[in-house]
Design a protein around this motif. Structure first.
Motif, mmCIF file in Angstrom:
data_model
loop_
_atom_site.group_PDB
_atom_site.id
_atom_site.type_symbol
_atom_site.label_atom_id
_atom_site.label_comp_id
_atom_site.label_asym_id
_atom_site.label_seq_id
_atom_site.Cartn_x
_atom_site.Cartn_y
_atom_site.Cartn_z
ATOM 1 N N THR A 16 28.870 118.498 56.549
ATOM 2 C CA THR A 16 29.401 117.498 57.478
ATOM 3 C C THR A 16 29.669 118.157 58.826
ATOM 4 O O THR A 16 30.164 119.290 58.888
ATOM 5 N N TYR A 17 29.352 117.425 59.902
ATOM 6 C CA TYR A 17 29.481 117.965 61.261
ATOM 7 C C TYR A 17 30.280 117.015 62.154
ATOM 8 O O TYR A 17 30.156 115.781 62.032
ATOM 9 N N THR A 75 31.780 111.946 63.058
ATOM 10 C CA THR A 75 31.161 112.904 62.145
ATOM 11 C C THR A 75 29.876 112.325 61.572
ATOM 12 O O THR A 75 29.684 111.112 61.537
ATOM 13 N N SER A 93 26.501 113.773 58.546
ATOM 14 C CA SER A 93 26.210 114.821 57.580
ATOM 15 C C SER A 93 24.719 114.957 57.308
ATOM 16 O O SER A 93 23.949 114.012 57.478
ATOM 17 N N ASP A 118 22.852 111.002 57.333
ATOM 18 C CA ASP A 118 23.506 109.749 56.966
ATOM 19 C C ASP A 118 23.714 108.836 58.173
ATOM 20 O O ASP A 118 23.984 107.645 58.013
ATOM 21 N N LYS A 133 29.765 122.310 62.351
ATOM 22 C CA LYS A 133 30.103 122.115 60.935
ATOM 23 C C LYS A 133 31.604 122.143 60.741
ATOM 24 O O LYS A 133 32.314 122.984 61.319
#
Length: 282
Positions: free
Chosen positions: A165-166, A196, A198, A210, A281
């Motif tokens: 996840t970022y 966010t 991912s 996503d 990240k």
């Protein structure tokens, strides 16, 4: 009008059944009674593509190419002889090694494999070696005229570990005007409600995203997140050509993995949406 269509359909159905009844029973003549050998993947449009992650300069990997017996009977062993076509761009001893050019499909068996040693450590990720294989002969069977040749695309990539996840920071953001231009723009911006996204592993060096709008669609338009995929080849990122939102609008995506581990991505669609995002990240 509706009842007329029903009558017409019934008349056609009766005519079809009557015509079918006039044909002779084909019986066992409809069964295939040949005995052939073929490459299992030869019916694929682009042949067989195999990717390997290059970890060191002496690395080797094994690639097994499946060969099938096509027959109603498995009686008798078949010896299959294979050669590399001289038009191959893959060079033996440089990109691969073919230790045996003959395999046996045993009696009662319908499948065997040809082992190919891939000299992964010798191959630069920028290379695209293709190995064209031909079944030259078979003892105990015929060679399929349609599937007796196979292109094996050998691809090497660098190690990749982008899953996770970022957080999303927009260096530049553009909302489209519907014609490919800008309606609104912003710089150094964070979409607070959707900040966010991912990456999830989908294959060797391939990831599913996503939200390939990086928060724009759900956060600014109140729309669903468009999903897509992206490939990492030695820190150079390329979005899949098939990436599109639910309206069919294609997405163009490219990027790089920076030295500090962050990811910079530039993207756009034909509506005019897009921008430059930096992913970190979390």
């Amino acid at each position: 009008m509706k009842s007329n269509k029903i009558y017409i359909f019934l008349a056609m159905l009766i005519a079809t059944l009557t015509t079918t009844a006039c044909f002779d029973d084909q019986g066992v003549d409809t069964f295939y009674n040949g005995n052939q050998v073929e490459f299992n993947a030869a019916n694929l449009p682009n042949g067989l593509t195999q990717s390997f992650v290059r970890l060191n300069p002496t690395q080797t990997d094994m690639l097994n190419v499946q060969i099938n017996r096509v027959s109603t009977s498995g009686t008798g062993a078949i010896t299959v002889n294979i050669e590399a076509d001289p038009t191959s761009t893959a060079v033996e001893g440089v990109h691969y090694r073919l230790d045996s050019k003959s395999i046996t499909i045993g009696s009662g068996e319908f499948v065997s494999t040809l082992p190919i040693t891939v000299l992964t450590g010798n191959i630069d990720p920028s290379e695209t070696p293709n190995l064209l294989l031909n079944i030259t002969s078979a003892t105990g069977a015929e060679v399929s005229s349609n599937y007796g040749s196979l292109k094996v695309a050998i691809r090497v990539i660098c190690p990749s570990d982008l899953a996770g996840t970022y957080s999303v920071f927009w260096e530049e953001l553009q909302l489209g005007d519907g014609s490919g231009g800008a309606d609104q723009t912003a710089t150094d911006f964070v979409i607070a409600s959707d900040n966010t996204m991912s990456f999830a592993v989908a294959g060797t060096g391939l990831y599913n995203m996503d939200d390939m709008s990086f928060g724009m669609y759900p956060g600014l338009y109140g729309d669903s997140k468009p999903t897509g995929s992206i490939r990492d080849n030695c820190d150079v990122l390329t979005g899949a050509a098939s990436n599109a939102d639910r309206f069919g609008d294609p997405f163009t995506i490219s990027g790089v993995v920076n030295d500090d581990g962050t990811i910079t991505i530039i993207w756009s669609n034909t509506w005019g949406d897009g921008g430059t995002v930096v992913l970190t990240k979390v």
